[in-house]
Design an enzyme around this catalytic site. Structure first.
Site, PDB file in Angstrom:
ATOM      1  CG  ASP A   1     -27.902 -18.289 -14.001  1.00 29.45           C
ATOM      2  OD1 ASP A   1     -27.801 -18.989 -15.014  1.00 29.45           O
ATOM      3  OD2 ASP A   1     -27.619 -18.711 -12.859  1.00 29.45           O
TER       4      ASP A   1
ATOM      5  CG  ASN B   1     -29.904 -30.294 -16.844  1.00 27.63           C
ATOM      6  OD1 ASN B   1     -29.833 -31.492 -16.656  1.00 27.63           O
ATOM      7  ND2 ASN B   1     -28.938 -29.581 -17.387  1.00 27.63           N
TER       8      ASN B   1
ATOM      9  CG  ASP C   1     -26.671 -19.044 -18.681  1.00 23.59           C
ATOM     10  OD1 ASP C   1     -26.234 -19.993 -18.032  1.00 23.59           O
ATOM     11  OD2 ASP C   1     -26.914 -17.934 -18.178  1.00 23.59           O
TER      12      ASP C   1
ATOM     13  CE1 TYR D   1      -4.056   1.605  -0.244  1.00 21.51           C
ATOM     14  CE2 TYR D   1      -3.508   2.676   1.839  1.00 21.51           C
ATOM     15  CZ  TYR D   1      -4.323   2.562   0.712  1.00 21.51           C
ATOM     16  OH  TYR D   1      -5.396   3.422   0.564  1.00 21.51           O
TER      17      TYR D   1
ATOM     18  CE  LYS E   1     -20.221 -20.218 -15.422  1.00 19.79           C
ATOM     19  NZ  LYS E   1     -21.099 -21.038 -16.248  1.00 19.79           N
TER      20      LYS E   1
ATOM     21  CB  ALA F   1     -36.870 -20.747 -29.769  1.00 19.52           C
ATOM     22  N   GLY F   2     -34.836 -20.529 -26.719  1.00 19.05           N
ATOM     23  CA  GLY F   2     -34.299 -19.550 -25.775  1.00 19.05           C
ATOM     24  C   GLY F   2     -32.856 -19.218 -26.088  1.00 19.05           C
ATOM     25  CB  ALA F   3     -30.299 -17.518 -24.001  1.00 23.35           C
ATOM     26  CB  ALA F   4     -29.067 -22.579 -24.188  1.00 20.96           C
TER      27      ALA F   4
ATOM     28  CG  ASN G   1     -22.610 -24.955 -20.340  1.00 26.66           C
ATOM     29  OD1 ASN G   1     -22.987 -25.808 -21.141  1.00 26.66           O
ATOM     30  ND2 ASN G   1     -23.164 -23.763 -20.266  1.00 26.66           N
TER      31      ASN G   1
END
Length: 775
Positions: A138, A289, A163, A40, A95, A196-199, A321
């Site tokens: 998420d 899942n 995701d 410092y 994560k 038809a979502g994000a993944a 993943n």
């Protein structure tokens, strides 16, 4: 909550000790006043000036180059939905743990209380100077598309919404390999996508980048098939809409003659009849899942020519993943990439493809109890515990970043870079996961002789829930159930036996007769033999000896000699073994370290110490680790003529006579076992000059036991042990005060030990049968 992951266990895991799962640890000494002055004020001003002149110096003088932000607003958390930023924090910490253990990347988790996409982008963009990369997590669709695209435009560091792209990269690698096995081309196959979502959209777009034709796609969401003219379709999905003439198509109709099904929606929507209607050699990725669109076993039963993958770890071909994001960010960080572009994602895909086709290392085969896993319908993607992932995927991503012009740093020596990657992660964590995976592949019956104890019951529940073994509890049934009820321990499915009651008299009589036959000329009479069978250690050992159980754990509430004696009297020593030994497995930052003898032999002779060394070497090899043994003393290679030093030196000579190929040296001081510079400068002839020492053999019990306890308590190392070596069948004795975690670890070792002893027994019988045939 599922039975195999109990609510209280999960809460205790997060609450016990220091709450949460992560902490900040200094990387520099900060002990003296001078250290603090450098860390410092005033010393810290110097790197500040350098960074002010050139912002890239932040990578040189701060942790930025190895720091990733895991950022969310909690709007689409796992299967929990929109639970908000605060409630999402345990997931973000988790994560961060995965980033650290798989790629040695540090993480700050950031939960932002903002739902407006534009404001969210502004907040995250303002944090850019702190981090080397940003992992979005998420965040619900369709906002996640806008947020990622805007941040990629504004930030000069890698940004990835895992995701979306994590699933896309892993499933793309699996798809290419599956198509190769099924002899199909990606530009020719008909693909049906449910979701038809994000993944799902990221998967579709990456498949198109790999050659899939949009006109060969049929995509469904909650409202049915995506078709031209449907009013609720987002602009980013219009390129995958089918002709309006198909607007009434159901999933069953779309699957007729389809080559590939990709599920990223809800479970149990695909029936065996639908699978049978697909084309020859079909491919199904059921990735919903926790329940897939069709279970692995149901799909396999419907079609023998089917290749199927799911998100589940208990079946082959898990699309996970964790095969991607740690290694993609590792490669991006190491070349200071400004983004994660399409070329880098494709490089990760191809690296995973190639790794699947390479020879699988022994440590992975060990984990899955397979002789040799190889590329095929049940292995289209690497296993998550494969230690090669880091050195395969990260360099591929880094090279793609350099080639595509988004890297600010280059790598001159790729082979050296791979070595550095391998050195980032100790073998300890990998070995621990491997042992658990191996135990789950072939669970065994475990006798817990001290079952009237809360720690034993908690460990037994964990063993049962984790599916590593089938507990058999010895003790008073009422007392065991009372302890379990008071502590919310579920004993359903576990066998409880009380050796003292009348109901077990027939078993006791049979066991007593066998014991008397073994010991009748060694001071045991008929009455004593029958009486001993009321004692749980004797009863449990006899269960193992007669094959009514496979292994036993005991000793938590009894002293060591009392617990060992029944095992020696009933089970006995392996062929050729004269003395048993006790070994501890310590998990250090440098990797696993095996210590012996730590529990049994007080002052072994040179011959006995040599036998202990050979027993330990054999056990270490069963972990698929090459033993590199240091035989310890207070002297170095004959520097002392004392009897103690000469004993260790002579013992090493005996070891080399019996196994010349074994890497083993001594006598030596402990510092030489780990300080290669001193060893190389003073004793360059030593067998341990190259490579890391992983086995320490102590000259006597006092030295071994003291060293183990110091390492565990002061060094803060996790351990498994004591592991008894030299018995015909696995019986392991717990240390006084063992924790629930230690007991569970010992149970895993006991199961793996039982698997190996059974395998060796079968191999011997097969060899004997082969010999008889030749005669």
């Amino acid at each position: 909550m599922a039975k195999d992951l109990r609510k209280q266990d999960a809460l205790d895991y997060h609450a016990n000790g220091r709450p949460g799962k992560i902490e900040v640890v200094p990387t520099k000494d900060a002990k003296t006043q001078r250290d603090l002055s450098l860390a410092y004020s005033p010393g810290v001003a110097e790197p500040c000036k350098e960074i002010a002149q050139n912002a890239d110096n932040a990578f040189k003088y701060t942790a930025k180059g190895n720091l990733v932000a895991v950022i969310t607003n909690g709007t689409a958390v796992l299967g929990l939905g929109n639970i908000g930023p605060a409630a999402s924090k345990p997931v973000m910490e988790g994560k961060g743990v995965l980033f650290k253990i798989f790629a040695d990347i540090d993480v700050f988790d950031i939960e932002i209380n903002e739902y407006d996409p534009k404001k969210f982008v502004d907040i995250v963009h303002a944090l850019e100077p702190t981090f080397g990369g940003i992992n979005l997590e998420d965040i619900k669709a369709p906002e996640c598309f806008y947020i990622e695209q805007e941040l990629k435009k504004k930030c000069n560091i890698p940004v990835m919404h895992d995701d979306q792209h994590g699933t896309a990269i892993i499933s793309s690698a699996a798809l290419l390999n599956a198509l190769e096995l099924q002899k199909k081309k990606i530009n020719k196959v008909k693909i049906v996508v449910n979701g038809a979502g994000a993944a799902a959209m990221a998967c579709i777009n990456l498949y198109i980048s790999l050659g899939a034709k949009p006109e060969n796609l049929m995509v469904f969401d909650i409202n049915g098939i995506l078709y031209e003219g449907r009013e609720d379709i987002d602009p980013i999905k219009k390129h995958i809409c089918v002709n309006a003439k198909y607007r009434h198509y159901t999933l069953a109709q779309a699957l007729k003659n389809a080559d590939v099904f990709v599920g990223l929606s809800v479970g149990n929507v695909v029936t065996p009849e639908m699978v049978k209607s697909m084309s020859k050699n079909p491919i199904i990725f059921a990735m919903a899942n926790p329940d897939p669109e069709i279970s692995y076993t149901t799909g396999e039963s419907a079609r023998k020519d089917l290749i199927i993958a799911t998100g589940r770890s208990d079946f082959p071909n898990q699309v996970n993943n964790v095969l991607g994001f740690p290694y993609i960010f590792r490669g991006a960080l190491d070349v200071r990439a400004t983004q994660i572009n399409e070329q880098m994602k494709l490089a990760a895909v191809f690296a995973l493809c190639e790794l699947t086709k390479a020879a699988v290392p022994d440590i992975v085969n060990l984990a899955y109890n397979e002789k040799q896993i190889s590329f095929g319908p049940k292995y289209i993607i690497p296993k998550p515990i494969d230690p090669r992932l880091l050195s395969a995927v990260a360099p591929a991503v880094a090279k793609a970043a350099i080639d595509s012009g988004v890297a600010r740093n280059t790598i001159k020596d790729w082979e050296q870079y791979k070595i550095e990657l391998e050195n980032r992660l100790g073998l300890g964590n990998q070995l621990s996961r491997v042992l658990g995976a191996k135990a789950r592949k072939d669970p065994k019956r475990i006798v817990f002789a001290d079952a009237e104890n809360i720690k034993i019951l908690k460990a037994a529940q964990q063993v049962f829930d984790e599916k590593v073994g089938y507990p058999i509890l010895l003790g008073d049934e009422k007392r065991i159930h009372s302890i379990a009820e008071l502590n919310s321990i579920d004993l359903d499915g576990m066998k409880i036996i009380n050796p003292k009651i009348d109901e077990t008299s027939d078993i006791r009589k049979r066991f007593g007769d066998l014991f008397f036959a073994k010991r009748n000329r060694r001071g045991v009479n008929q009455y004593e033999a029958q009486k001993q069978m009321k004692e749980r250690n004797h009863f449990g050992c006899m269960m193992v000896e007669t094959g009514e159980a496979d292994c036993m754990i005991s000793g938590l509430s009894r002293n060591y000699p009392v617990t060992i004696r029944p095992a020696l009297e009933i089970i006995g020593l392996e062929s050729g073994v004269k003395k048993i030994a006790g070994m501890y497995l310590i998990f250090t930052k440098k990797g696993p370290l095996f210590l012996a003898d730590t529990t049994v032999n007080f002052n072994p002779t040179a011959e006995e110490l040599a036998e202990i060394t050979l027993l330990v070497a054999r056990e270490v090899r069963q972990f698929n680790i090459v033993p590199r043994i240091a035989m310890l003393s207070y002297s170095n290679f004959g520097s002392s003529n004392s009897p103690e030093a000469k004993l260790v030196s002579r013992s090493r000579e005996i070891v080399k006579e019996k196994d010349p190929s074994l890497i083993c040296d001594g006598e030596m001081q402990a510092i030489l076992a780990f300080n290669k510079e001193i060893l190389r400068d003073n004793y360059p002839f030593s067998e341990l000059v190259n490579g890391e020492t992983n086995v320490l053999i102590f000259p006597n019990l006092a030295a071994g036991n003291i060293a183990y306890n110091l390492l565990q308590e002061i060094g803060g190392c996790d351990s498994i042990g004591p592991i008894l070596l030299g018995l015909k069948k696995p019986v392991h004795v717990l240390q006084l005060g063992s924790s629930v975690r230690s007991i569970y670890n010992m149970a895993v070792i006991a199961v793996v030990d039982a698997q190996e002893k059974l395998k060796n027994k079968i191999d011997i019988k097969q060899q004997e049968g082969s010999t008889r045939k030749k005669r």
